[in-house]
Design a protein around this motif. Sequence first.
Motif, short mmCIF file in Angstrom:
data_model
loop_
_atom_site.label_atom_id
_atom_site.label_comp_id
_atom_site.label_asym_id
_atom_site.label_seq_id
_atom_site.Cartn_x
_atom_site.Cartn_y
_atom_site.Cartn_z
N PRO A 1 9.48 -5.49 9.15
CA PRO A 1 9.62 -6.70 8.33
C PRO A 1 10.37 -7.80 9.09
O PRO A 1 11.38 -7.55 9.72
CB PRO A 1 10.44 -6.25 7.13
CG PRO A 1 10.33 -4.77 7.10
CD PRO A 1 10.10 -4.33 8.51
N THR B 1 2.43 -6.51 2.03
CA THR B 1 2.88 -6.59 3.42
C THR B 1 1.71 -7.04 4.29
O THR B 1 0.62 -6.48 4.20
CB THR B 1 3.39 -5.21 3.90
OG1 THR B 1 4.42 -4.79 3.03
CG2 THR B 1 3.91 -5.29 5.31
N THR C 1 5.28 -9.03 8.65
CA THR C 1 5.79 -8.06 9.62
C THR C 1 5.34 -8.41 11.03
O THR C 1 4.33 -9.07 11.24
CB THR C 1 5.27 -6.65 9.28
OG1 THR C 1 3.85 -6.63 9.37
CG2 THR C 1 5.72 -6.21 7.91
#
Length: 88
Positions: A34, A3, A29
């Motif tokens: 997200p 991420t 993100t």
Amino acid sequence: MTTIALEKAASSLAELAARVEGGETIVLTRDGKPVLDLVPHRRTPGLDIEAGEAFLRARGITRSSGFIADDFDDPLPEDFLIQPLSGS
């Protein structure tokens, strides 16, 4: 699955693309939520006519399409719709 904040991803797009090409999935993100996934490209397979015909032959079907007359797309007579049906 990695991420990364969208702001950081903008400056390292080439590096992220290389990681995705290696099979990794990266989640981008914004404000910790997200937004999108970077995933490896998958080619969608086309229609395999030979496999379809082999499938039909294995089941005893020898013709995969019906008969289409040579004059199928010829223009119809002008009075076609007002002629009575034969045998009526």
